[in-house]
Motif scaffolding. Sequence first.
Motif, PDB file in Angstrom:
ATOM      1  N   GLY A  90       0.824  -1.206   0.000  1.00  0.00           N
ATOM      2  CA  GLY A  90       0.000   0.000   0.000  1.00  0.00           C
ATOM      3  C   GLY A  90       0.854   1.250   0.000  1.00  0.00           C
ATOM      4  O   GLY A  90       0.587   2.214  -0.726  1.00  0.00           O
ATOM      5  N   GLY A  91       1.920   1.241   0.798  1.00  0.00           N
ATOM      6  CA  GLY A  91       2.840   2.378   0.812  1.00  0.00           C
ATOM      7  C   GLY A  91       3.596   2.538  -0.487  1.00  0.00           C
ATOM      8  O   GLY A  91       3.777   3.652  -0.992  1.00  0.00           O
ATOM      9  N   VAL A  93       2.707   1.447  -3.571  1.00  0.00           N
ATOM     10  CA  VAL A  93       1.804   1.876  -4.640  1.00  0.00           C
ATOM     11  C   VAL A  93       1.402   3.341  -4.452  1.00  0.00           C
ATOM     12  O   VAL A  93       1.352   4.119  -5.413  1.00  0.00           O
ATOM     13  N   GLY A  94       1.132   3.737  -3.218  1.00  0.00           N
ATOM     14  CA  GLY A  94       0.802   5.136  -2.953  1.00  0.00           C
ATOM     15  C   GLY A  94       1.949   6.068  -3.304  1.00  0.00           C
ATOM     16  O   GLY A  94       1.760   7.139  -3.894  1.00  0.00           O
ATOM     17  N   ALA A  95       3.181   5.662  -2.976  1.00  0.00           N
ATOM     18  CA  ALA A  95       4.346   6.483  -3.317  1.00  0.00           C
ATOM     19  C   ALA A  95       4.544   6.538  -4.827  1.00  0.00           C
ATOM     20  O   ALA A  95       4.872   7.595  -5.378  1.00  0.00           O
ATOM     21  N   PHE A  97       2.277   6.267  -7.298  1.00  0.00           N
ATOM     22  CA  PHE A  97       1.314   7.144  -7.948  1.00  0.00           C
ATOM     23  C   PHE A  97       1.460   8.589  -7.490  1.00  0.00           C
ATOM     24  O   PHE A  97       1.142   9.512  -8.227  1.00  0.00           O
ATOM     25  N   GLY A  98       1.934   8.803  -6.289  1.00  0.00           N
ATOM     26  CA  GLY A  98       2.172  10.164  -5.822  1.00  0.00           C
ATOM     27  C   GLY A  98       3.357  10.821  -6.506  1.00  0.00           C
ATOM     28  O   GLY A  98       3.388  12.030  -6.702  1.00  0.00           O
TER      29      GLY A  98
END
Length: 112
Positions: A90-91, A93-95, A97-98
């Motif tokens: 989750g971290g 993938v979030g990083a 796309f961010g």
Amino acid sequence: MSGYFFGFVSAAIYSIVMYAAWAISQPMVALAAPSEFVLFALVSICLSFALVPITLSRAGNPGVVLATRLRPGRLLAISPTALSGAFVMGGVVGAFFGMGAGGQSAIRFQRR
């Protein structure tokens, strides 16, 4: 063909189609200015076409499934690797796309 094998094949086909659509959609952003109606209409048309197979299927409604309370401690006891892997991914993938939006604004991306 067994149901077990068919599940893997259908999941593989789903993943291939999803990633192909994702890869094809990225260059399509440059087709029109984001402030125009064209991109919104294109997404709306694609979503409408995606719903056609679902509406034409003869599958019945799914049955009611009673939800059970999720206990994170019990989940950690059953599979600590899966729980920690879910948080790590989750971290990641979030990083990932961010970084795209942050990187584009850092270099002051201009549409050509």
